[in-house]
Design a protein around this motif. Structure first.
Motif, PDB file in Angstrom:
ATOM      1  N   GLU A 184      -8.105  -3.496   9.759  1.00 21.99           N
ATOM      2  CA  GLU A 184      -8.018  -2.075  11.007  1.00 21.99           C
ATOM      3  C   GLU A 184      -9.321  -1.358  10.374  1.00 21.99           C
ATOM      4  N   LEU A 185      -9.753  -1.303   9.188  1.00 19.06           N
ATOM      5  CA  LEU A 185     -10.750  -0.511   9.259  1.00 19.06           C
ATOM      6  C   LEU A 185     -12.205  -1.516   9.905  1.00 19.06           C
ATOM      7  N   THR A 186     -12.377  -2.422   9.724  1.00 18.88           N
ATOM      8  CA  THR A 186     -13.236  -3.101  10.525  1.00 18.88           C
ATOM      9  C   THR A 186     -13.279  -2.864  11.817  1.00 18.88           C
ATOM     10  N   ARG A 220      -4.339  14.833   9.060  1.00 18.60           N
ATOM     11  CA  ARG A 220      -5.966  14.892   8.993  1.00 18.60           C
ATOM     12  C   ARG A 220      -6.385  15.313   7.532  1.00 18.60           C
ATOM     13  N   GLN A 221      -5.582  16.119   6.970  1.00 15.09           N
ATOM     14  CA  GLN A 221      -6.129  16.436   5.529  1.00 15.09           C
ATOM     15  C   GLN A 221      -5.902  15.276   4.604  1.00 15.09           C
ATOM     16  N   ALA A 222      -4.733  14.373   4.715  1.00 11.97           N
ATOM     17  CA  ALA A 222      -4.654  13.490   3.935  1.00 11.97           C
ATOM     18  C   ALA A 222      -5.503  12.373   4.132  1.00 11.97           C
ATOM     19  N   PHE A 223      -5.550  12.023   5.365  1.00  9.32           N
ATOM     20  CA  PHE A 223      -6.806  11.046   6.012  1.00  9.32           C
ATOM     21  C   PHE A 223      -8.017  11.408   5.395  1.00  9.32           C
ATOM     22  N   GLU A 257      -9.068  12.977   2.929  1.00  4.45           N
ATOM     23  CA  GLU A 257      -9.105  12.933   1.262  1.00  4.45           C
ATOM     24  C   GLU A 257      -9.079  11.406   0.915  1.00  4.45           C
ATOM     25  N   TYR A 258      -8.239  10.300   1.794  1.00  5.68           N
ATOM     26  CA  TYR A 258      -8.207   8.966   1.818  1.00  5.68           C
ATOM     27  C   TYR A 258      -9.768   8.594   1.644  1.00  5.68           C
ATOM     28  N   LEU A 259     -10.524   8.789   2.808  1.00  6.05           N
ATOM     29  CA  LEU A 259     -11.608   8.391   3.155  1.00  6.05           C
ATOM     30  C   LEU A 259     -12.597   8.739   2.086  1.00  6.05           C
ATOM     31  N   LYS A 260     -12.536  10.114   1.660  1.00  2.26           N
ATOM     32  CA  LYS A 260     -13.462  10.462   0.628  1.00  2.26           C
ATOM     33  C   LYS A 260     -13.406   9.782  -0.639  1.00  2.26           C
ATOM     34  N   ARG A 261     -12.229   9.479  -0.938  1.00  2.00           N
ATOM     35  CA  ARG A 261     -12.102   8.701  -2.298  1.00  2.00           C
ATOM     36  C   ARG A 261     -12.280   7.028  -2.146  1.00  2.00           C
ATOM     37  N   LEU A 262     -12.258   6.866  -1.044  1.00  2.00           N
ATOM     38  CA  LEU A 262     -12.600   5.245  -0.626  1.00  2.00           C
ATOM     39  C   LEU A 262     -14.093   5.184  -0.634  1.00  2.00           C
TER      40      LEU A 262
END
Length: 201
Positions: free
Chosen positions: A9-11, A127-130, A132-137
Motif C-alpha cells: 500500500e505504501l509503494t 491525522r495526528q496518529a498518521f 506520528e506513524y510516518l515520522k517514526r517510520l
C-alpha cells in the motif's frame, strides 16, 4: 493487514501520479531546481526591509546573475518592483507588490487545498496518529541500524547501488541543512519578522 500488505500500500501511494506530480510541483524533487521565485516572494513578504540584489543572492545562495534574471522575471509579472534606498539613492532595493502578495497567497492556497484534498478523509485524531506513524517510520529507515541491516541483505551490484544512493542522500541532507542554517542567519541579520519553514518553500 500484514507487513507485506502495508508495504504494498505504501509503494502504491508513492507511485500515484497525483502524489508524484504534486510533490514535485509544490515542493520540488531531487532533480528539480527549487522554486526561487516563490522563495523570494515569501522572503520579501515577511521582511520589514526591502532587500538588495546582493542580499537576495546571499539568502537564496544563488549567483548574482541568477538573481538579476529572477528579479527581471518577477518584475515583468509585476510581482516585485525596484525602488531607490531612502538614505542612499545609489542603492536599489527590491520590494514585493500587491500583485506579488496576491500571487503568493494563491500559491499557498493551492498547496493547502491539495493537502486538504488528500488528508480530508481523516479525522483530526487520525491525522495526528498518521503523522506520528510516518515520522517514526522515517526515523527508523534513516537509522544506522536499519541501513546496516538492509544493506547486508543486498549482494554485488544491488549493494553498490544502495550504498551510492545512501551516500548521495546523506550529502544532499547535509547541503540542505547547511543552506537552511546560512539562510536563517542571513534572515536574522536583515530583520525578518519571523522564522518559519514557509520561507524555504
Amino acid at each position: 493487514m500484514d507487513n507485506t500488505e502495508i508495504f504494498d500500500e505504501l509503494t502504491r501511494l508513492v507511485h500515484q501520479p497525483a502524489i508524484w506530480v504534486a510533490a514535485r510541483t509544490l515542493y520540488g524533487g531531487q532533480n528539480q531546481k527549487p522554486d526561487n521565485s516563490r522563495r523570494l516572494l515569501r522572503i520579501l513578504a515577511e521582511t520589514t526591509n526591502h532587500l538588495t540584489a546582493g542580499t537576495i543572492a546571499d539568502i537564496l545562495d544563488i549567483r548574482p546573475a541568477s538573481v538579476t534574471q529572477l528579479i527581471k522575471k518577477l518584475e515583468t509579472a509585476k510581482y516585485v518592483e525596484r525602488v531607490q534606498d531612502s538614505e542612499d539613492a545609489r542603492v536599489v532595493r527590491v520590494k514585493i507588490t500587491d500583485d506579488g502578495r496576491q500571487h503568493l497567497e494563491h500559491l499557498d492556497n493551492t498547496r493547502q487545498d491539495f493537502q486538504a484534498d488528500i488528508f480530508g478523509i481523516f479525522s483530526e485524531d487520525e491525522r495526528q496518529a498518521f503523522g506520528e506513524y510516518l515520522k517514526r517510520l522515517n526515523e527508523h529507515v534513516a537509522s544506522e541500524t536499519f541501513i546496516k541491516s538492509i544493506s547486508d541483505n543486498f549482494k554485488g551490484h544491488e549493494r553498490m547501488m544502495f550504498n551510492h544512493m545512501q551516500q548521495a542522500h546523506l550529502k544532499q541532507n547535509e547541503r540542505f541543512t547547511k543552506a537552511m542554517q546560512q539562510q536563517r542567519e542571513h534572515m536574522a541579520k536583515h530583520g525578518f519578522n519571523r522564522h518559519d519553514n514557509n520561507w524555504f518553500s
